[in-house]
Scaffold this active site. Structure first.
Site: not given
Ligand code: NVA
Ligand code: CP
Length: 322
Positions: A107, A134, A137, A230, A270, A298
């Site tokens: 990540r 993502h 997801q 989101d 998500c 997931r």
């Molecule tokens: N768009 C959000 C998704 C979190 C799972 C982010 O990148 O923070």
């Molecule tokens: N949806 C998602 O990726 O959640 P986290 O940021 O908790 O991993």
């Protein structure tokens, strides 16, 4: 082996999978959801490195549990106390890790880092969220949609809010790959990357899906099967919070907006969610919401992805050796 191996399959963005491959992984996820311990390709145990530059709850837990279910050992690494990103490049890190682990899950912020890591290693690299996509997801989301609504092809989803965020862009690519009609509703300044839209449109032309950008939230939601949003403030965008809350206010998913979708439409997010901002509590906690199945999936979807990637790469290794 330290040279980049061109046959290694990675999962850096949703369209790294063909429509048939995406469907195969979703089928496998259904089987693994039925029997969590059906296959154990990581028995030994082999280790999978799961690296985080950003915070996580679902991704961290679902990969850790999923790798253990597959007989393996998860090694969770925070970049805050590793050399990656500080003293060491992604490709040097990858060349070290591939000597010891069976796959790398990361990540991070920029997509370019993931691409560099993938070029530098012979083990599969998986995008566990970047600024652009993502894709893990999305596998979970497609699995959830299939469970609740049946065949994906021909269904219409709408994503409202920050159309340039990772989730919106992944919906474009993964939805088009699944033959879905993908709508993005966002104001000027929050539209998806033009190249991602073009890539999704080109996939949709092959799968029978479609891609449409809207500015009017009501027009975008009218008649859809699935309504999605989101956070308006993705990780890394915290400094823009005040402007984002002001710019995106008209795209909040509330009961009045949901009423324009099909009567049996579902709501997805998500998570984590900011109730009262991108979605009201009555919608996200209401009868049309399928967010908890989405979160659980997931686990099943990522296990299927890992099983598939490991099988692909072992087939490639044996055919190289033959
Ligand atoms: N768009 C959000 C998704 C979190 C799972 C982010 O990148 O923070
Ligand atoms: N949806 C998602 O990726 O959640 P986290 O940021 O908790 O991993």
């Amino acid at each position: 082996m330290t040279e980049s191996d061109p046959v290694t399959r990675h999962f850096l963005r949703d369209d790294d999978l063909s429509p048939a491959e995406q469907a195969e992984i979703l089928d496998l996820a259904v089987e693994l959801k039925r029997d969590r311990f059906a296959v154990q390709p990581l028995a030994g145990p082999q280790t999978v490195a799961v690296i985080f530059d950003k915070s996580s709850t679902r991704t961290r837990v679902s990969f850790a549990v999923g790798i253990a279910d597959l007989g393996g050992s998860p090694l969770i690494i925070s970049t805050a106390n590793s050399q990656l990103g500080g003293k060491e490049t992604p490709s040097d890190t990858a060349r070290v890790l591939e000597r010891m682990v069976s796959a790398i899950v990361w990540r991070t912020y920029g997509q370019a880092g993931l691409e560099e890591m993938a070029r530098g290693t012979t083990v599969p690299v998986v995008n566990a969220l970047s600024d652009d996509f993502h894709p893990c997801q999305l596998l979970a989301d497609l699995l959830t949609m299939r469970e609740h609504r049946g065949d994906l092809a021909g269904q219409t989803l709408v994503f409202l809010g920050d159309g340039a965020c990772n989730m919106a862009q992944s919906y474009l690519l993964a939805g088009a790959t699944a033959g879905m009609h993908v709508r993005i509703a966002s104001p000027a300044g929050y539209t998806p990357n033009a190249q991602v839209v073009a890539d999704a449109a080109s996939i949709a032309a092959q799968t029978g899906g479609s891609v449409e950008l809207f500015t009017d939230p009501v027009a975008a939601v009218t008649g859809v099967d699935i309504v999605i949003t989101d956070t308006w403030v993705s990780m890394g965008k915290e400094e823009e919070k005040a402007a984002r809350l002001a710019d995106l206010g008209a795209y909040r998913v509330d009961a009045a907006l949901m009423a324009h979708a099909k009567p049996d439409a579902h709501f997805m997010h998500c998570l984590p969610a900011d109730r009262g901002f991108e979605v009201t509590a009555d919608v996200i906690d209401g009868a049309q919401s399928i967010i908890w199945d989405e979160a659980e999936n997931r686990l099943h979807a990522q296990k299927a992805l890992l099983v598939w990637l490991l099988a692909q790469n072992s087939q490639n290794t044996s055919s190289n050796a033959a």
